[in-house]
Design a protein around this motif. Structure first.
Motif: not given
Length: 222
Positions: A57-66, A35-37, A81-92
Motif C-alpha cells: 500500500p502507498g508505493q509499490n516495491g518496484l518504484d521503491i527499489y528504483r 511502501g510510503l515510509s 506472490a506470483r511466479v510469473d511476476e519473478i520472470d517479468r522482474l528478472v526480464g527487466l
C-alpha cells in the motif's frame, strides 16, 4: 556485530514469522507495513539487507527499489506472490540480489539472506585488499601503500567507495564535495578525478578505481 534486516511486508503475520526466524539466526529486524515510509526510513537508519514485497500500500516495491538505487547499493530481496511476476522482474534486469515467491519457507529465506550477506562481505574484503580508506584519519592505502590526497580528493574517493556501482553526475559530485554552495565548474570535478587517478596509479599503475561514463559522469570501478 549483529546485522540489520528491514522487512517491508503488509501481511502482518507473515512479516512477524519471518522476523522471528531471522531473529533466531542472530539478525536484528525492523518491519514496515507500507511502501510510503521505506525510502525515508532507509535514509535515516543503518540496514544491511532489505526484504521488499512487490505489492504494497502507498508505493509499490518496484518504484521503491528504483528510488533506493539512486542513493544506496544495500542488497535487496524482492518478494512476490506470483511466479510469473519473478520472470517479468528478472526480464527487466532490475538488479535485485534475489527474488522469492510466496508462500515461501522462512528457513529458506534465512539461508538466502545469509548467502547474500556473505557474498557482500567477500566483495568488500576483495576491494579492501586493494584499497583501504580510514574515514577518521583520512588515510588512504593502495595495496598497503599510503596515498596523500587533498580533502576534496579524499571526499570524492570516500563517496565512490561508499556507493559502489552507482553512477554520479558531475553536479552530484560537486554537491557532495562542496557543502558551502561555492560556485565551481564541471572542469573542477574533472580535475579532481584526474589528480586522484594519477596519485593512485603512481602507487600502482594497475589500479584504476574510477570509471568515466560517457555523457553521464563517473562511478567506482573496483
Amino acid at each position: 556485530m549483529p546485522q540489520h534486516i528491514l522487512i517491508v511486508e503488509d501481511e502482518h503475520s507473515l512479516a512477524q514469522v519471518l522476523s522471528e526466524y531471522l531473529s533466531q539466526s542472530g539478525f536484528i529486524t525492523h518491519i514496515l507495513n507500507d511502501g510510503l515510509s521505506v525510502v525515508s526510513w532507509v535514509k535515516e537508519n543503518s540496514v544491511d539487507l532489505i526484504i521488499l514485497d512487490l505489492m504494497l500500500p502507498g508505493q509499490n516495491g518496484l518504484d521503491i527499489y528504483r528510488e533506493l538505487r539512486t542513493f544506496t547499493d544495500i542488497p535487496v530481496v524482492m518478494a512476490t506472490a506470483r511466479v510469473d511476476e519473478i520472470d517479468r522482474l528478472v526480464g527487466l534486469e532490475l538488479g535485485a540480489d534475489d527474488y522469492i515467491c510466496k508462500p515461501y519457507s522462512p528457513r529458506e529465506v534465512v539461508v538466502r539472506v545469509k548467502n547474500i550477506l556473505r557474498r557482500a562481505t567477500d566483495d568488500v574484503k576483495t576491494v579492501d585488499k586493494v584499497l583501504s580508506i580510514n574515514e577518521s584519519t583520512m588515510q588512504v592505502l593502495v595495496k598497503g601503500k599510503e596515498v596523500s590526497l587533498t580533502r576534496a580528493e579524499f571526499r570524492l574517493l570516500s563517496h565512490f567507495h561508499q556507493h559502489k556501482d552507482q553512477v554520479f553526475s558531475r553536479e552530484q559530485l560537486m554537491s557532495q564535495i562542496y557543502s558551502d554552495n561555492r560556485i565551481v565548474t564541471d572542469r573542477t570535478i574533472d580535475s579532481h578525478i584526474k589528480n586522484l587517478r594519477r596519485k593512485i596509479q603512481n602507487v600502482d599503475a594497475e589500479v584504476d578505481c574510477i570509471q568515466s561514463i560517457y555523457g553521464v559522469g563517473y562511478k567506482f570501478a573496483l
